[in-house]
Design a protein around this motif. Structure first.
Motif, PDB file in Angstrom:
ATOM      1  N   VAL A   1       0.862  -1.171   0.000  1.00  0.00           N
ATOM      2  CA  VAL A   1       0.000   0.000   0.000  1.00  0.00           C
ATOM      3  C   VAL A   1       0.901   1.224   0.000  1.00  0.00           C
ATOM      4  CG1 VAL A   1      -1.710   1.320   1.328  1.00  0.00           C
ATOM      5  CG2 VAL A   1      -1.862  -1.160   1.237  1.00  0.00           C
ATOM      6  N   ALA A   2       0.521   2.237  -0.781  1.00  0.00           N
ATOM      7  CA  ALA A   2       1.282   3.483  -0.846  1.00  0.00           C
ATOM      8  C   ALA A   2       0.379   4.626  -0.408  1.00  0.00           C
ATOM      9  CB  ALA A   2       1.792   3.715  -2.260  1.00  0.00           C
TER      10      ALA A   2
ATOM     11  N   PHE B   1       4.863   9.114  -2.459  1.00  0.00           N
ATOM     12  CA  PHE B   1       4.058   8.091  -1.809  1.00  0.00           C
ATOM     13  C   PHE B   1       4.945   7.284  -0.869  1.00  0.00           C
ATOM     14  CE2 PHE B   1       1.406   9.083  -5.409  1.00  0.00           C
ATOM     15  CZ  PHE B   1       0.110   8.881  -4.959  1.00  0.00           C
ATOM     16  N   ASP B   2       4.413   7.022   0.339  1.00  0.00           N
ATOM     17  CA  ASP B   2       5.108   6.202   1.329  1.00  0.00           C
ATOM     18  C   ASP B   2       4.539   4.795   1.261  1.00  0.00           C
ATOM     19  OD1 ASP B   2       6.682   8.355   2.337  1.00  0.00           O
ATOM     20  OD2 ASP B   2       4.901   9.080   3.396  1.00  0.00           O
ATOM     21  N   TYR B   3       5.369   3.844   0.835  1.00  0.00           N
ATOM     22  CA  TYR B   3       4.965   2.455   0.631  1.00  0.00           C
ATOM     23  C   TYR B   3       5.237   1.606   1.869  1.00  0.00           C
ATOM     24  CZ  TYR B   3       4.732   3.134  -4.472  1.00  0.00           C
ATOM     25  OH  TYR B   3       4.410   3.543  -5.735  1.00  0.00           O
ATOM     26  N   THR B   4       4.371   0.612   2.093  1.00  0.00           N
ATOM     27  CA  THR B   4       4.615  -0.440   3.073  1.00  0.00           C
ATOM     28  C   THR B   4       4.130  -1.743   2.453  1.00  0.00           C
ATOM     29  OG1 THR B   4       2.472  -0.063   4.143  1.00  0.00           O
ATOM     30  CG2 THR B   4       4.393   1.020   5.133  1.00  0.00           C
ATOM     31  N   GLY B   5       4.863  -2.805   2.705  1.00  0.00           N
ATOM     32  CA  GLY B   5       4.462  -4.111   2.193  1.00  0.00           C
ATOM     33  C   GLY B   5       5.528  -5.147   2.448  1.00  0.00           C
ATOM     34  N   GLU B   6       5.086  -6.353   2.761  1.00  0.00           N
ATOM     35  CA  GLU B   6       5.982  -7.478   3.013  1.00  0.00           C
ATOM     36  C   GLU B   6       7.055  -7.126   4.044  1.00  0.00           C
ATOM     37  OE1 GLU B   6       7.363  -8.818  -0.829  1.00  0.00           O
ATOM     38  OE2 GLU B   6       5.471  -9.824  -1.202  1.00  0.00           O
TER      39      GLU B   6
END
Length: 163
Positions: free
Chosen positions: A101-102, A119-124
């Motif tokens: 998700v960004a 955009f600040d991404y988070t994932g895995e």
């Protein structure tokens, strides 16, 4: 013959070294700017609009025209098995991918059908930040996504709006 062989070997080695040497890049006199560090290529400017003349004046959301479900391939839009790895869901403040998700950060430029923002991404279990350009074309049927920054996806990605 014994003197000729080492001489030929040395000559061949020097010739190969000369051919494989890369030309030196001209030295830059200025320190790299933040923009040079972030972008591999400069994104095209957003066309001027009545409200903001291409700038993100007063913008705090992703434009309505860009929001929705977008697929890299047709099956991304129709999969019921949860395997739509190319599906991108765009809301007013985030991009939702298959495994990340960004969240929308700073909007740098925006128009009716285009945005350039951080955009600040988070994932895995990881986090990263990229500048992203989303550009809707073809009367809202196609969207081009370009990422810029250290962890950017190389080259543009072409999405089709899901029905």
């Amino acid at each position: 013959m014994t003197r000729t062989l080492p001489l030929l070997t040395l000559t061949a080695a020097l010739a190969l070294a000369a051919c494989s040497k890369q030309p030196e890049a001209p030295a830059s006199t200025a320190a790299p700017t933040e923009t040079e560090d972030v972008f591999q290529e400069s994104p095209a400017p957003v066309e001027a609009t009545e409200a903001g003349e291409g700038a993100a004046v007063g913008m705090s959301e992703i434009p309505e025209t860009i929001r929705g479900r977008w697929g890299l391939v047709a099956a991304d839009c129709t999969s019921t098995r949860g395997d739509a790895k190319g599906l991108l869901e765009v809301s007013d403040d985030q991009l939702k991918f298959y495994e990340s998700v960004a969240k929308l950060g700073e909007i740098k430029e925006a128009g009716e059908s285009r945005i350039r923002a951080t955009f600040d991404y988070t994932g895995e279990g990881q986090s990263w930040t990229n500048d992203v350009v989303l550009d809707v074309q073809d009367d809202g049927k196609t969207m081009i996504r370009r990422d810029y920054g250290k962890d950017a996806m190389p080259g543009p990605l072409k999405y089709t709006r899901c029905a």
